[in-house]
Design a protein around this motif. Structure first.
Motif, PDB file in Angstrom:
ATOM      1  N   SER A  35       0.873  -1.264   0.048  1.00  0.00           N
ATOM      2  CA  SER A  35       0.139  -0.046  -0.014  1.00  0.00           C
ATOM      3  C   SER A  35       0.945   1.345   0.237  1.00  0.00           C
ATOM      4  N   TYR A  50      -3.341  -0.052  13.085  1.00  0.00           N
ATOM      5  CA  TYR A  50      -2.051  -0.736  12.435  1.00  0.00           C
ATOM      6  C   TYR A  50      -2.308  -2.285  12.653  1.00  0.00           C
ATOM      7  N   CYS A  55       6.580  -0.445   7.543  1.00  0.00           N
ATOM      8  CA  CYS A  55       5.966   0.815   6.662  1.00  0.00           C
ATOM      9  C   CYS A  55       7.239   1.579   6.464  1.00  0.00           C
ATOM     10  N   TYR A  78      12.143   3.150   8.904  1.00  0.00           N
ATOM     11  CA  TYR A  78      10.957   2.177   8.837  1.00  0.00           C
ATOM     12  C   TYR A  78      10.317   1.868  10.120  1.00  0.00           C
ATOM     13  N   GLY A 102       4.685   7.281   1.929  1.00  0.00           N
ATOM     14  CA  GLY A 102       5.192   6.099   2.654  1.00  0.00           C
ATOM     15  C   GLY A 102       4.637   4.823   1.880  1.00  0.00           C
ATOM     16  N   SER A 104       3.811   0.440   2.377  1.00  0.00           N
ATOM     17  CA  SER A 104       3.867  -0.687   3.555  1.00  0.00           C
ATOM     18  C   SER A 104       3.891  -1.827   2.957  1.00  0.00           C
TER      19      SER A 104
END
Length: 309
Positions: A35, A50, A55, A78, A102, A104
């Motif tokens: 993502s 989360y 990430c 990260y 970002g 992930s």
């Protein structure tokens, strides 16, 4: 390899990803386990749930609050998330010229546990407190993996064959990196961290049921006092508080994305009193359920209007 050289590669990588960022906040890519996040301006603090993932901060910065613990991660960092965790977070550094970006990766738990057994003593010991949210630094090997993953996002037809190899290598690098011990502890059988992870999974699966801490502690083979202390160490909240946050987040999802009314969502996640549900919802999200739904609909309509122009 110098930090400056790695930072330049990260900047180049960010530029390659910008065309894939189709909207503010979350963009789900053609690869299900990757993502992208994007914001052109800083955001207000808001609740976030989360899931187990890692990430990478490619550009910008984000501040998180877990209980009373503050966590900041920025470019070249990260964020390791070994277990489901409700937090409060806000994008603290972003602008139209240099947006927050970002990326992930979701974990494959079965493959992760297989690697833990294969690596054995090569995984470093846990050196940080047993929190479930820790920040590490991107190294050259991880940078190469990010670049290869970006190539697959640009050529998704290759992803079915090549992405599992990249994901496996990423988990391998994480386990051998500075936070590898933490990741191992939450995934090995019969460690205290893994027992808390099991408890979190039980809470998630039985979200609508009343929670008895004594029963939950017994299910993971800990005394009630030891369980309570360990759970709060990992999540920075009590089991009851944790369940409440998950319930309210799920209720919000049901109302905003499935179109359920307030009463239906309230009872569906286990609340018996709509008035109590509304009070706790307002306390967490900053406004009543009805006001939140109305604001979401207005925002969605405005977004559609902008697309139609």
């Amino acid at each position: 390899m110098s930090d400056q050289y790695l930072a330049q590669r990260m900047a180049d990588l960010t530029q390659r990803l910008l065309p894939l960022l189709t909207k503010e906040d979350l963009t789900q890519t053609a690869i299900a386990d990757i993502s992208l996040m994007h914001r052109s301006n800083p955001s207000q603090a808001r609740p976030i749930i989360y899931r187990p993932a890692v990430c990478f901060m490619l550009q910008g910065a984000k501040k998180l609050l877990v209980g009373n613990t503050k966590v900041t991660y920025e470019q070249m960092n990260y964020l390791l998330i070994p277990v489901m965790l409700p937090v409060s977070g806000r994008v603290s550094q972003a602008s139209p010229d240099t947006p927050y970006v970002g990326l992930s990766f979701n974990f494959d738990t079965a493959e992760l546990r297989e690697l833990i057994l294969l690596l054995g003593d090569r995984i470093p010991a846990t050196v940080k407190s047993q929190s479930s949210l820790c920040v590490g630094k991107v190294d050259s090997e991880m940078m190469q993996l990010l670049e290869r993953a970006t190539e697959l996002l640009e050529k998704p037809d290759d992803a079915k064959v090549l992405f599992p190899l990249i994901r496996r290598e990423l988990m391998y690098r994480l386990l051998l990196g500075e936070l590898g011990g933490l990741l191992r502890d939450f995934n090995l059988i019969d460690t205290q961290a893994s027992r808390i992870a099991q408890a979190i999974d039980i809470i998630k699966r039985r979200l609508h049921e009343p929670l008895r801490v004594k029963d939950l502690a017994g299910a993971v083979h800990l005394s009630e006092s030891a369980f309570y202390q360990a759970f709060k160490s990992v999540t920075a909240m009590s089991p009851i508080q944790f369940q409440k946050k998950l319930r309210l987040d799920e209720a919000r999802r049901i109302m905003l994305f499935e179109g359920s009314d307030v009463s239906t969502a309230c009872y569906q996640v286990g609340y018996e009193s709509p008035s109590q549900f509304s009070r706790e919802y307002s306390r967490l999200f900053g406004q009543s359920p009805k006001a939140d739904i109305n604001e979401f609909r207005v925002t969605s309509e405005n977004s559609y209007a902008q697309l139609a122009v």
